[in-house]
Write a protein that holds these residues in place. Structure first.
Motif, PDB file in Angstrom:
ATOM      1  N   PRO A  18       0.827  -1.206   0.000  1.00 55.04           N
ATOM      2  CA  PRO A  18       0.000   0.000   0.000  1.00 55.04           C
ATOM      3  C   PRO A  18       0.862   1.256   0.000  1.00 55.04           C
ATOM      4  N   SER A  19       0.276   2.350  -0.423  1.00 51.07           N
ATOM      5  CA  SER A  19       0.970   3.636  -0.416  1.00 51.07           C
ATOM      6  C   SER A  19       1.498   3.947   0.977  1.00 51.07           C
ATOM      7  N   ARG A  20       2.718   4.464   1.002  1.00 42.46           N
ATOM      8  CA  ARG A  20       3.302   4.901   2.268  1.00 42.46           C
ATOM      9  C   ARG A  20       3.086   6.391   2.509  1.00 42.46           C
ATOM     10  N   ILE A  21       2.320   7.016   1.634  1.00 42.55           N
ATOM     11  CA  ILE A  21       1.885   8.398   1.861  1.00 42.55           C
ATOM     12  C   ILE A  21       0.487   8.284   2.466  1.00 42.55           C
ATOM     13  N   ARG A  22       0.434   8.257   3.767  1.00 40.23           N
ATOM     14  CA  ARG A  22      -0.812   7.924   4.449  1.00 40.23           C
ATOM     15  C   ARG A  22      -0.980   8.729   5.729  1.00 40.23           C
ATOM     16  N   ARG A  23      -2.208   9.195   5.952  1.00 45.83           N
ATOM     17  CA  ARG A  23      -2.535   9.876   7.197  1.00 45.83           C
ATOM     18  C   ARG A  23      -2.587   8.865   8.340  1.00 45.83           C
ATOM     19  N   PRO A  24      -2.289   9.302   9.561  1.00 41.87           N
ATOM     20  CA  PRO A  24      -2.477   8.409  10.713  1.00 41.87           C
ATOM     21  C   PRO A  24      -3.960   8.133  10.936  1.00 41.87           C
ATOM     22  N   GLU A  25      -4.251   7.058  11.639  1.00 43.08           N
ATOM     23  CA  GLU A  25      -5.642   6.667  11.878  1.00 43.08           C
ATOM     24  C   GLU A  25      -6.405   7.721  12.670  1.00 43.08           C
ATOM     25  N   SER A  26      -5.698   8.618  13.340  1.00 43.32           N
ATOM     26  CA  SER A  26      -6.386   9.673  14.100  1.00 43.32           C
ATOM     27  C   SER A  26      -7.192  10.591  13.193  1.00 43.32           C
ATOM     28  N   ARG A  43      -9.134   9.464  10.810  1.00 35.72           N
ATOM     29  CA  ARG A  43     -10.334   8.774  10.376  1.00 35.72           C
ATOM     30  C   ARG A  43     -11.527   9.225  11.205  1.00 35.72           C
ATOM     31  N   SER A  44     -12.654   9.432  10.514  1.00 34.57           N
ATOM     32  CA  SER A  44     -13.896   9.757  11.206  1.00 34.57           C
ATOM     33  C   SER A  44     -14.999   8.918  10.588  1.00 34.57           C
ATOM     34  N   VAL A  45     -16.187   9.072  11.107  1.00 34.62           N
ATOM     35  CA  VAL A  45     -17.301   8.281  10.575  1.00 34.62           C
ATOM     36  C   VAL A  45     -17.594   8.651   9.126  1.00 34.62           C
ATOM     37  N   ASP A  46     -17.108   9.812   8.682  1.00 35.54           N
ATOM     38  CA  ASP A  46     -17.402  10.271   7.329  1.00 35.54           C
ATOM     39  C   ASP A  46     -16.239  10.099   6.367  1.00 35.54           C
ATOM     40  N   SER A  47     -15.037   9.856   6.868  1.00 38.66           N
ATOM     41  CA  SER A  47     -13.866   9.813   5.993  1.00 38.66           C
ATOM     42  C   SER A  47     -13.713   8.438   5.367  1.00 38.66           C
ATOM     43  N   ALA A  48     -13.501   8.421   4.066  1.00 42.97           N
ATOM     44  CA  ALA A  48     -13.275   7.180   3.341  1.00 42.97           C
ATOM     45  C   ALA A  48     -11.786   6.883   3.298  1.00 42.97           C
ATOM     46  N   GLU A  49     -11.460   5.646   2.923  1.00 43.91           N
ATOM     47  CA  GLU A  49     -10.068   5.233   2.866  1.00 43.91           C
ATOM     48  C   GLU A  49      -9.261   6.130   1.943  1.00 43.91           C
ATOM     49  N   GLN A  50      -9.867   6.566   0.819  1.00 45.71           N
ATOM     50  CA  GLN A  50      -9.107   7.360  -0.148  1.00 45.71           C
ATOM     51  C   GLN A  50      -8.735   8.738   0.379  1.00 45.71           C
ATOM     52  N   THR A  51      -9.363   9.199   1.461  1.00 50.65           N
ATOM     53  CA  THR A  51      -8.969  10.487   2.032  1.00 50.65           C
ATOM     54  C   THR A  51      -7.788  10.351   2.983  1.00 50.65           C
ATOM     55  N   LEU A  52      -7.393   9.115   3.278  1.00 53.11           N
ATOM     56  CA  LEU A  52      -6.288   8.882   4.198  1.00 53.11           C
ATOM     57  C   LEU A  52      -5.014   8.476   3.484  1.00 53.11           C
ATOM     58  N   SER A  53      -5.129   7.847   2.336  1.00 51.95           N
ATOM     59  CA  SER A  53      -3.975   7.281   1.647  1.00 51.95           C
ATOM     60  C   SER A  53      -3.870   7.848   0.247  1.00 51.95           C
ATOM     61  N   ALA A  54      -2.752   8.508  -0.079  1.00 48.63           N
ATOM     62  CA  ALA A  54      -2.555   9.137  -1.385  1.00 48.63           C
ATOM     63  C   ALA A  54      -1.890   8.166  -2.347  1.00 48.63           C
ATOM     64  N   THR A  55      -2.261   8.237  -3.610  1.00 44.08           N
ATOM     65  CA  THR A  55      -1.645   7.398  -4.638  1.00 44.08           C
ATOM     66  C   THR A  55      -0.692   8.184  -5.523  1.00 44.08           C
ATOM     67  N   VAL A  56      -0.711   9.510  -5.404  1.00 45.83           N
ATOM     68  CA  VAL A  56       0.165  10.375  -6.199  1.00 45.83           C
ATOM     69  C   VAL A  56       0.861  11.355  -5.259  1.00 45.83           C
ATOM     70  N   PHE A  57       2.152  11.560  -5.478  1.00 49.38           N
ATOM     71  CA  PHE A  57       2.899  12.573  -4.729  1.00 49.38           C
ATOM     72  C   PHE A  57       3.414  13.604  -5.716  1.00 49.38           C
ATOM     73  N   THR A  58       3.174  14.879  -5.417  1.00 46.48           N
ATOM     74  CA  THR A  58       3.516  15.971  -6.332  1.00 46.48           C
ATOM     75  C   THR A  58       4.641  16.825  -5.781  1.00 46.48           C
ATOM     76  N   LEU A  59       5.606  17.077  -6.629  1.00 49.36           N
ATOM     77  CA  LEU A  59       6.663  18.033  -6.335  1.00 49.36           C
ATOM     78  C   LEU A  59       6.359  19.298  -7.119  1.00 49.36           C
ATOM     79  N   GLN A  60       5.951  20.353  -6.414  1.00 49.90           N
ATOM     80  CA  GLN A  60       5.735  21.639  -7.081  1.00 49.90           C
ATOM     81  C   GLN A  60       7.106  22.309  -7.170  1.00 49.90           C
ATOM     82  N   TRP A  61       7.689  22.233  -8.354  1.00 43.16           N
ATOM     83  CA  TRP A  61       9.097  22.590  -8.528  1.00 43.16           C
ATOM     84  C   TRP A  61       9.222  23.966  -9.162  1.00 43.16           C
ATOM     85  N   HIS A  62       9.671  24.912  -8.383  1.00 44.05           N
ATOM     86  CA  HIS A  62       9.906  26.270  -8.868  1.00 44.05           C
ATOM     87  C   HIS A  62      11.341  26.309  -9.400  1.00 44.05           C
ATOM     88  N   ILE A  63      11.485  26.125 -10.701  1.00 42.08           N
ATOM     89  CA  ILE A  63      12.827  25.976 -11.270  1.00 42.08           C
ATOM     90  C   ILE A  63      13.508  27.310 -11.516  1.00 42.08           C
TER      91      ILE A  63
END
Length: 487
Positions: A138-146, A148-168
């Motif tokens: 699984p993705s290692r870019i993940r929010r801690p379980e703290s 999680r709420s009754v409304d939060s889905a798994e996809q709001t805790l674990s990211a599948t894409v990491f972005t580098l906003q690169w100011h070159i």
């Protein structure tokens, strides 16, 4: 269904059917405990002496092409994504990916042998993971379980894409009145840039996420080696995006020839008179013309607005003008830093009312998009479904993105001073996992206990604009009543 007359292939067909029965009854491991890519244990590779046998297994086909003599490998597997069983003729890329993992081959060595960029090898493996032939941790870019709420889905805790906003580069052909940073920083050079991209690729591979480099500035297109750096990112299998100013059809065509950007973001600050006062005479019409150029070249476009007190009433009229002209139009609230400190944000009550009007306008204008996480409070008040927030996970600062400045300094978010460290002293992974980065990911202490925490936490840049501590204080524009909220 018209079946071929020949029956010589029946033995191979029976082997495939037997494999299908076996795979359908198999159980896949959860994969949560794995620390590396592995072959899907349900995968069956069946050598056959006939081509086209899989077509005979589709009960919905009206006509079936007759199998032809010739060797073919057939893959049968259960996908970890939907737990359905699939049966396909093996593609060369499928076999290459499986071979890479079985033999534990070095990707750079495989790329040299095939005379392709290493990103091509990464993409072959990524496609095999997407199909389910390979199982990824699984993705290692993940929010801690703290979070999680009754409304939060798994996809709001674990990211599948990491972005580098690169100011070159800090070089820019505009002199916008709300610019939050015109500090004099040197542009990144070629050697540094290639090392940074190697670090970005390594970081994403080790965290099992797709990497994206969003080229920014200043105006990144003014960097003398922009195209070289853009190509280098593509060659490392990284998705690319551009946050820049309008350019020529020729330059845009050169970019597309290397790799289609995920999107090209330009900015407008309101209707023509106001926009050109902020961004310079003629900018409005140049931007509209450039949106048409992007449409001609099928480049996904986005328009961003920096929201101030002065342009609040112009957002929805501008959205009407941009209808059918761009993929999305959205806004960020002004960060009161740099030259932007001389401008003003709207009053909170006016802003709250505006969010409601914006949601109403969205029903009739598909170009309007959501970005500000505070929209979730407005959606909650209307008993409507929530959205992912600013970066898909509420505030994504130091979570699924970081900002990298030309001199190697990394910030949690570019809109306000939020330094995490420098690539001159530590690598990207060390900076990402530092204590200061973790504190930005945690968000404001005042948001703990809020059931919208996973998709909101306000905007730390705005909090800092008003002299608050973004790791302790609540977004001053937050209008959610939490007196009854359980903590």
């Amino acid at each position: 269904m018209t079946l071929p007359q020949k029956t010589a292939f029946q033995k191979d067909l029976a082997r495939i059917r037997k494999a299908l029965t076996r795979v359908r009854s198999s159980t896949l491991p959860s994969g949560k405990g794995s620390d590396r890519l592995v072959i899907n244990p349900s995968l069956q590779i069946i050598p056959t002496a006939w081509r086209g046998l899989t077509g005979l297994l589709d009960p919905g086909a009206e006509t079936v092409q007759q199998p032809e003599p010739g060797e073919e490998l057939v893959l049968v597997w259960k996908s970890p994504h939907d737990h359905q069983t699939y049966c396909e003729a093996a593609l060369p890329s499928d076999l290459a990916a499986v071979k890479m993992i079985v033999e534990d081959r070095d990707r750079y060595a495989a790329a040299r042998e095939a005379d392709v960029p290493v990103g091509c090898v990464d993409n072959v493996i990524r496609q095999a993971v997407s199909k389910g032939l390979l199982l990824s941790p699984p993705s290692r870019i993940r929010r801690p379980e703290s979070f999680r709420s009754v409304d939060s889905a798994e996809q709001t805790l674990s990211a599948t894409v990491f972005t580098l906003q690169w100011h070159i580069t800090g070089e820019c052909d505009l002199n916008c009145l709300h610019c939050y940073d015109r500090s004099d920083r040197r542009s990144v050079n070629r050697a540094e840039g290639l090392r940074i991209l190697d670090q970005m690729r390594d970081f994403c591979l080790s965290h099992y996420v797709r990497g994206q480099v969003s080229f920014s500035g200043g105006n990144p297109l003014l960097h003398p080696e922009f195209l070289l750096l853009y190509r280098a990112a593509a060659e490392r299998g990284l998705a690319t995006a551009i946050l820049g100013n309008p350019t020529s059809s020729r330059q845009l065509s050169e970019i597309v020839a290397v790799q289609m950007p995920s999107y090209f973001q330009v900015s407008l600050e309101g209707l023509e008179v106001h926009n050109d006062r902020i961004r310079g005479s003629g900018h409005f019409q140049r931007t509209l013309a450039f949106l048409d150029i992007m449409a001609e070249l099928a480049v996904p476009s986005e328009v961003m607005l920096t929201l101030t007190r002065e342009n609040l009433a112009q957002v929805l009229p501008l959205g009407d003008l941009l209808r059918n002209r761009t993929g999305s139009f959205t806004f960020n609230r002004l960060a009161l830093f740099g030259k932007g400190a001389d401008l003003a944000l709207p009053d909170r009550d006016d802003y709250t009312a505006f969010l409601t009007d914006y949601l109403v306008a969205m029903r009739d204008n598909p170009v309007l998009a959501l970005k500000d996480s505070l929209f979730n409070t407005a959606l909650e008040n209307e008993n409507r479904g929530l959205f992912g927030g600013c970066a898909g996970y509420g505030c994504g600062a130091a979570f699924n993105f970081v900002a990298l400045l030309p001199d190697g300094e990394i910030h949690a978010c570019r809109k306000f001073p939020s330094p995490l460290g420098s690539l001159d002293e530590r690598n990207l992974s060390e900076i990402y996992h530092s204590e200061i980065a973790a504190s930005y990911r945690e968000g404001s202490l005042s948001c703990q206990g809020c059931r919208l925490r996973a998709v909101c936490r306000g905007c730390p840049a705005v909090t800092a604009s008003f002299g608050g501590n973004p790791r302790k204080d609540r977004d001053p524009f937050c209008f959610r009543n939490r007196r009854q909220e359980p903590v």
